[in-house]
Design an enzyme around this catalytic site. Sequence first.
Site, PDB file in Angstrom:
ATOM      1  N   GLY A  14       0.816  -1.213   0.000  1.00 35.83           N
ATOM      2  CA  GLY A  14       0.000   0.000   0.000  1.00 35.83           C
ATOM      3  C   GLY A  14       0.850   1.262   0.000  1.00 35.83           C
ATOM      4  O   GLY A  14       2.083   1.213  -0.084  1.00 35.83           O
ATOM      5  N   ASN A 105     -12.350  -2.398   9.191  1.00 36.08           N
ATOM      6  CA  ASN A 105     -10.972  -2.720   9.575  1.00 36.08           C
ATOM      7  C   ASN A 105     -10.841  -3.502  10.880  1.00 36.08           C
ATOM      8  O   ASN A 105      -9.884  -4.265  11.050  1.00 36.08           O
ATOM      9  CB  ASN A 105     -10.143  -1.437   9.681  1.00 36.08           C
ATOM     10  CG  ASN A 105      -9.868  -0.816   8.315  1.00 36.08           C
ATOM     11  OD1 ASN A 105      -9.989  -1.495   7.288  1.00 36.08           O
ATOM     12  ND2 ASN A 105      -9.502   0.449   8.283  1.00 36.08           N
ATOM     13  N   ASP A 159       0.412  13.062  14.725  1.00 41.61           N
ATOM     14  CA  ASP A 159      -0.264  14.230  15.306  1.00 41.61           C
ATOM     15  C   ASP A 159       0.757  15.100  16.061  1.00 41.61           C
ATOM     16  O   ASP A 159       0.718  16.327  15.979  1.00 41.61           O
ATOM     17  CB  ASP A 159      -1.380  13.771  16.248  1.00 41.61           C
ATOM     18  CG  ASP A 159      -2.310  12.785  15.557  1.00 41.61           C
ATOM     19  OD1 ASP A 159      -2.850  13.149  14.504  1.00 41.61           O
ATOM     20  OD2 ASP A 159      -2.451  11.645  16.033  1.00 41.61           O
ATOM     21  N   HIS A 187      -6.434   9.050  18.164  1.00 40.88           N
ATOM     22  CA  HIS A 187      -5.988   9.581  16.869  1.00 40.88           C
ATOM     23  C   HIS A 187      -7.255   9.911  16.078  1.00 40.88           C
ATOM     24  O   HIS A 187      -7.710   9.144  15.226  1.00 40.88           O
ATOM     25  CB  HIS A 187      -5.124   8.554  16.132  1.00 40.88           C
ATOM     26  CG  HIS A 187      -4.775   8.982  14.734  1.00 40.88           C
ATOM     27  ND1 HIS A 187      -4.055  10.114  14.453  1.00 40.88           N
ATOM     28  CD2 HIS A 187      -5.073   8.429  13.526  1.00 40.88           C
ATOM     29  CE1 HIS A 187      -3.933  10.244  13.145  1.00 40.88           C
ATOM     30  NE2 HIS A 187      -4.535   9.238  12.557  1.00 40.88           N
TER      31      HIS A 187
END
Length: 326
Positions: A14, A105, A159, A187
């Site tokens: 990916g 997921n 972040d 997150h």
Amino acid sequence: MSAPIRVAVTGAAGNIGYALLFRLAAGDCYGKNQPIILQLLEIPTGMKALEGVVMELQDSAFPLLHGIEISDDPNVAFKGVNQAFLVGSRPRTKDMNRADLITANGPIFVGQGQAIANNAASDVRVLVVGNPCNTNALIAMHAGKSVPKDRWHAMTRLDENRAKAQLAKKTGALPGEVTNVGIWGNHSDTMFPDFNNAKVKGQPVPSVADRAWLEGEFLKTVATRGKAIIEARGASSAASAASAAVDHMSSLWNGTPAGEFTSMAVCSNGAYGVPEGLIFSFPVTAKGGNWQIVEGLAQDDFAKAKIANTIKELESERETVKDLLK
Ligand code: NAD
Ligand code: LMR
């Protein structure tokens, strides 16, 4: 030169995988004296593309890359691994929140958590990147119960890096001059980038940036940066996510500098009133593969309200996936 360590990366064909593998093989994570063997997992439809990525890794002739193994079977990919990056999963599109990915997921992390528990080396450390990463890490931790809870991490380093970049831009400092930016919580848009305890050139951030900007534009920019990137690129952040994953595992492996902390989403032990067992991002120090939550950080009413809100969101995500937490 040390003996090679085994490093698993899932979703290796990916977008994040494509950036991450080359950083790992170049020695950016574990240092220039630490060879690695990459063990790459994909789903069957990703295997052909993964073969191409492997050719490119070979063609880079990385001196530290002592082997590459590929598989679509988690029991093979996690065999004997010391470090695992769980990236493989669907990214969101621009009209979605990260939490909308739970149903697609979440189940992936049941099988992978079990496969890690059954196959990984006894010193394994796991970083979940695939979203929603805190709750996916929670699922994997429950599925892989025989692996100690402190080994399961989710990534909020991106972040932290985003917050450092915004603070540097605002104050005219270099990103490397911004330290101790702790991310609290999920997150997601509810995270709290802790400006109160952060420093620019050793000075407390509230003394160098105005409060209205910190509570307003700064927080919003950091919290919604993922969405802004998806809108601009038409695809979710990849190179910066890979870079943050390298930073996270490098901090864990090499340790945090004296007097500095970083952010890791880890299993809460109840510190700062965060319910035990949630995968929650805290300011931590790290050394030799282990971490400790930084104690005694000041939290004003604004920070406390933000942290309470992100706790609530993570509890609600946990409720959504309760059938996967056996
Ligand atoms: P991508 O679609 O480009 O790649 C994902 C890869 O995972 C694909 O090749 C796919 O075949 C593979 N895959 C899917 N299911 C799998 C499984 N069960 N086992 C192994 N591989 C599997 O996505 P990407 O841009 O690389 O992003 C991956 C994930 O990382 C997404 O969930 C994204 O939201 C998340 N992400 C997290 C952060 C963070 O800060 N935590 C940052 C950026 C992206
Ligand atoms: C990010 O923060 O860039 C990633 O989590 C991708 C996303 O969906 O926001």
